[in-house]
Design a protein around this motif. Structure first.
Motif, PDB file in Angstrom:
ATOM      1  N   TYR A   1      26.861  -7.906  15.752  1.00 37.94           N
ATOM      2  CA  TYR A   1      26.076  -6.886  16.663  1.00 37.94           C
ATOM      3  C   TYR A   1      25.282  -8.208  16.549  1.00 37.94           C
ATOM      4  CZ  TYR A   1      22.423  -8.181  12.651  1.00 37.94           C
ATOM      5  OH  TYR A   1      21.710  -9.015  11.932  1.00 37.94           O
ATOM      6  N   THR A   2      24.564  -8.185  17.721  1.00 40.87           N
ATOM      7  CA  THR A   2      23.747  -8.953  18.727  1.00 40.87           C
ATOM      8  C   THR A   2      22.359  -8.609  18.626  1.00 40.87           C
ATOM      9  OG1 THR A   2      25.864 -10.366  20.257  1.00 40.87           O
ATOM     10  CG2 THR A   2      23.056 -10.715  19.914  1.00 40.87           C
ATOM     11  N   ILE A   3      21.686  -9.560  18.542  1.00 45.00           N
ATOM     12  CA  ILE A   3      19.718  -8.689  19.020  1.00 45.00           C
ATOM     13  C   ILE A   3      19.823 -10.199  19.955  1.00 45.00           C
ATOM     14  CG2 ILE A   3      17.143  -8.131  18.787  1.00 45.00           C
ATOM     15  CD1 ILE A   3      18.438  -6.740  16.200  1.00 45.00           C
ATOM     16  N   VAL A   4      18.835 -10.475  21.316  1.00 42.41           N
ATOM     17  CA  VAL A   4      18.454 -11.156  22.527  1.00 42.41           C
ATOM     18  C   VAL A   4      17.266 -10.437  22.504  1.00 42.41           C
ATOM     19  CG1 VAL A   4      19.017 -12.704  24.286  1.00 42.41           C
ATOM     20  CG2 VAL A   4      20.876 -12.255  23.152  1.00 42.41           C
ATOM     21  N   ALA A   5      16.113 -11.844  22.217  1.00 45.25           N
ATOM     22  CA  ALA A   5      14.831 -11.231  22.846  1.00 45.25           C
ATOM     23  C   ALA A   5      13.724 -12.482  22.922  1.00 45.25           C
ATOM     24  CB  ALA A   5      13.727 -10.100  21.855  1.00 45.25           C
ATOM     25  N   PRO A   6      12.901 -12.921  24.201  1.00 43.63           N
ATOM     26  CA  PRO A   6      12.451 -13.980  24.030  1.00 43.63           C
ATOM     27  C   PRO A   6      11.004 -14.565  23.068  1.00 43.63           C
ATOM     28  CG  PRO A   6      11.679 -12.375  25.879  1.00 43.63           C
ATOM     29  CD  PRO A   6      12.666 -12.519  25.357  1.00 43.63           C
ATOM     30  N   ALA A   7      11.514 -15.974  22.713  1.00 44.44           N
ATOM     31  CA  ALA A   7      11.012 -15.860  21.520  1.00 44.44           C
ATOM     32  C   ALA A   7       9.427 -15.737  21.731  1.00 44.44           C
ATOM     33  CB  ALA A   7      10.924 -17.778  21.361  1.00 44.44           C
ATOM     34  N   ASP A   8       8.429 -15.718  22.852  1.00 46.25           N
ATOM     35  CA  ASP A   8       6.789 -15.558  22.145  1.00 46.25           C
ATOM     36  C   ASP A   8       6.629 -13.810  21.845  1.00 46.25           C
ATOM     37  OD1 ASP A   8       7.436 -14.143  24.537  1.00 46.25           O
ATOM     38  OD2 ASP A   8       6.025 -15.844  26.040  1.00 46.25           O
ATOM     39  N   GLU A   9       7.764 -13.149  21.629  1.00 44.63           N
ATOM     40  CA  GLU A   9       7.615 -12.104  21.450  1.00 44.63           C
ATOM     41  C   GLU A   9       7.915 -11.607  19.943  1.00 44.63           C
ATOM     42  OE1 GLU A   9       8.778 -10.100  25.985  1.00 44.63           O
ATOM     43  OE2 GLU A   9       9.518 -10.196  24.408  1.00 44.63           O
ATOM     44  N   VAL A  10       8.370 -12.514  19.720  1.00 46.58           N
ATOM     45  CA  VAL A  10       9.149 -12.526  17.800  1.00 46.58           C
ATOM     46  C   VAL A  10       8.184 -13.721  16.973  1.00 46.58           C
ATOM     47  CG1 VAL A  10      11.007 -11.267  18.603  1.00 46.58           C
ATOM     48  CG2 VAL A  10      10.705 -13.926  18.099  1.00 46.58           C
ATOM     49  N   PRO A  11       7.815 -13.482  15.886  1.00 48.13           N
ATOM     50  CA  PRO A  11       7.702 -13.891  15.088  1.00 48.13           C
ATOM     51  C   PRO A  11       7.705 -15.213  14.945  1.00 48.13           C
ATOM     52  CG  PRO A  11       8.148 -12.269  13.712  1.00 48.13           C
ATOM     53  CD  PRO A  11       8.294 -11.618  15.231  1.00 48.13           C
ATOM     54  N   GLY A  12       6.803 -16.377  14.814  1.00 45.46           N
ATOM     55  CA  GLY A  12       7.587 -18.172  15.301  1.00 45.46           C
ATOM     56  C   GLY A  12       8.296 -18.418  13.850  1.00 45.46           C
ATOM     57  N   ASP A  13       7.564 -17.727  12.453  1.00 41.45           N
ATOM     58  CA  ASP A  13       8.350 -17.736  11.235  1.00 41.45           C
ATOM     59  C   ASP A  13       9.225 -17.730  11.340  1.00 41.45           C
ATOM     60  OD1 ASP A  13       7.652 -18.804   7.886  1.00 41.45           O
ATOM     61  OD2 ASP A  13       8.480 -16.997   7.905  1.00 41.45           O
ATOM     62  N   LEU A  14      10.725 -18.680  11.037  1.00 41.60           N
ATOM     63  CA  LEU A  14      11.311 -17.773  10.890  1.00 41.60           C
ATOM     64  C   LEU A  14      12.381 -16.301   9.975  1.00 41.60           C
ATOM     65  CD1 LEU A  14      15.208 -18.424  11.947  1.00 41.60           C
ATOM     66  CD2 LEU A  14      15.100 -20.185   9.781  1.00 41.60           C
ATOM     67  N   MET A  15      11.558 -17.099   8.822  1.00 35.50           N
ATOM     68  CA  MET A  15      11.494 -15.408   7.647  1.00 35.50           C
ATOM     69  C   MET A  15      10.898 -14.138   8.271  1.00 35.50           C
ATOM     70  SD  MET A  15      13.504 -17.619   5.548  1.00 35.50           S
ATOM     71  CE  MET A  15      13.865 -18.427   6.949  1.00 35.50           C
ATOM     72  N   ASP A  16       9.744 -14.434   8.923  1.00 37.23           N
ATOM     73  CA  ASP A  16       9.373 -13.299   9.476  1.00 37.23           C
ATOM     74  C   ASP A  16      10.649 -13.170  10.552  1.00 37.23           C
ATOM     75  OD1 ASP A  16       7.150 -13.774   7.764  1.00 37.23           O
ATOM     76  OD2 ASP A  16       6.136 -14.434   8.729  1.00 37.23           O
ATOM     77  N   CYS A  17      11.270 -13.382  11.518  1.00 43.26           N
ATOM     78  CA  CYS A  17      11.870 -12.961  12.132  1.00 43.26           C
ATOM     79  C   CYS A  17      12.686 -12.031  12.085  1.00 43.26           C
ATOM     80  CB  CYS A  17      11.906 -13.904  13.089  1.00 43.26           C
ATOM     81  SG  CYS A  17      12.719 -13.958  14.580  1.00 43.26           S
ATOM     82  N   TYR A  18      13.467 -12.781  10.432  1.00 40.33           N
ATOM     83  CA  TYR A  18      14.937 -12.450  10.216  1.00 40.33           C
ATOM     84  C   TYR A  18      14.193 -11.071   9.176  1.00 40.33           C
ATOM     85  CZ  TYR A  18      18.620 -16.246   9.648  1.00 40.33           C
ATOM     86  OH  TYR A  18      19.030 -17.217  10.182  1.00 40.33           O
ATOM     87  N   GLU A  19      13.164 -10.809   8.936  1.00 44.07           N
ATOM     88  CA  GLU A  19      12.820  -9.657   8.543  1.00 44.07           C
ATOM     89  C   GLU A  19      13.356  -8.382   9.749  1.00 44.07           C
ATOM     90  OE1 GLU A  19       8.993  -7.489   5.492  1.00 44.07           O
ATOM     91  OE2 GLU A  19       9.151  -9.943   6.247  1.00 44.07           O
ATOM     92  N   LEU A  20      12.402  -8.875  10.551  1.00 44.93           N
ATOM     93  CA  LEU A  20      12.102  -7.982  11.895  1.00 44.93           C
ATOM     94  C   LEU A  20      13.267  -7.599  12.289  1.00 44.93           C
ATOM     95  CD1 LEU A  20      10.499  -6.802  13.823  1.00 44.93           C
ATOM     96  CD2 LEU A  20      10.721  -8.239  15.594  1.00 44.93           C
ATOM     97  N   PHE A  21      14.105  -8.326  12.997  1.00 49.15           N
ATOM     98  CA  PHE A  21      15.785  -8.152  13.058  1.00 49.15           C
ATOM     99  C   PHE A  21      16.490  -7.897  12.680  1.00 49.15           C
ATOM    100  CE2 PHE A  21      15.324 -11.516  17.397  1.00 49.15           C
ATOM    101  CZ  PHE A  21      14.519 -10.917  17.946  1.00 49.15           C
ATOM    102  N   CYS A  22      16.517  -7.602  10.390  1.00 47.21           N
ATOM    103  CA  CYS A  22      18.051  -6.982   9.924  1.00 47.21           C
ATOM    104  C   CYS A  22      17.013  -5.639   9.458  1.00 47.21           C
ATOM    105  CB  CYS A  22      17.032  -8.438   8.566  1.00 47.21           C
ATOM    106  SG  CYS A  22      18.363  -9.342   9.043  1.00 47.21           S
TER     107      CYS A  22
END
Length: 280
Positions: free
Chosen positions: A94-115
């Motif tokens: 699978y793939t998820i693609v979104a602008p960076a300014d719309e998602v958490p800047g913290d890598l771990m938080d972004c993983y939590e959101l996208f997973c």
């Protein structure tokens, strides 16, 4: 999903394509998100079966003769980590693609959101899965599924089993042109012979089967049903519209696959050909 509410998303239930094209389509989707404001979630498969190397992985870790003999393609990802054998049947990606300014800047938080939609898909398939609750030491570093298990982005089953859990999904992110791209491999079935055979190392098949589990082994559901469940979970997560690739996107991806992801210069040496150059 508050950070992504009221955005324009599309879900693409992609078919099987060669590895170089699948990787190129991610970069094209990033361009579409940035320039046209359309974000993408998709499911896809690999045809032929493909070994995708981590960005910094040494090409000497590959058993090139085995790959050629078995008809296994080789490409290189933009993300780090070890190589992943993507079987045409046993792997669902699978793939998820979104602008960076719309998602958490913290890598771990972004993983939590996208997973989140991936964990939801496992729940819908009655697979007791979660982020790893404990690290497990690497068995063979060049292989993604045999590397150390990382609670930040590795999903295991059963949940909360500590070092007794087996990996069922690996996930990775990279940022390009202010866009975040996350892709992941979900183990639908086990093909241990090829998973260890693609590497230039003396690895027993049990090395793989002792560390990895699969949707089919845990839940026993049909592959098409598993793919549909993952796609539906991704769609529901971001309220995406059903869509497909535009002709221009496919043309751009083919050109990028030719000069980058399918070229020996990139696969073996991480060198990107300039437009108009011919791959060796």
């Amino acid at each position: 999903m508050t950070a992504l509410d009221d955005r324009e998303w599309r879900v693409i239930r992609d078919g099987s394509r060669e590895g170089a094209m699948q990787m190129a389509l991610e970069e094209v989707a990033a361009r579409t998100a940035l320039e046209d404001g359309v974000r993408t979630v998709r499911t896809y498969s690999w045809e032929p079966s493909t070994l995708s190397l981590g960005y910094r992985q040494d090409a000497d870790t590959v058993d090139w003769d085995f790959c050629e003999r078995e008809g296994i393609d080789v490409t290189r990802r933009q993300t780090g980590g070890g190589g992943i054998y993507h079987d045409r049947f046993a792997d669902i990606s699978y793939t998820i693609v979104a602008p960076a300014d719309e998602v958490p800047g913290d890598l771990m938080d972004c993983y939590e959101l996208f997973c989140d939609p991936i964990l939801e898909a496992f729940d819908r398939m009655s697979v007791d899965a979660a982020f790893a609750s404990a690290e497990q030491d690497a068995i063979y570093q060049p292989s993604c599924y045999l590397r150390d298990i990382n609670p930040a982005h590795d999903i295991v089953a059963p949940a909360n089993a500590g070092d007794g859990a087996n990996k069922i999904s690996g996930n990775a992110q990279y940022r390009q042109r202010d866009v975040v791209i996350q892709h992941g491999s979900i183990s639908y079935g086990l093909e241990p012979r090829n998973h260890v055979g693609v590497f230039d190392a003396d690895l027993a098949e049990s090395t793989f089967t002792d560390r990895v589990t699969s949707v089919r082994d845990v839940a026993g559901i049909d592959r098409d049903d598993a793919v549909e469940t993952i796609a539906e979970s991704l769609r529901d997560w971001c309220d995406a519209d059903e869509s497909s690739w535009r002709d221009g996107e496919l043309e751009a991806a083919r050109a990028l696959a030719d000069r980058k992801f399918g070229a020996d210069e990139w696969v073996r040496d991480r060198e990107v050909l300039a437009a108009g150059d011919s791959p060796r």
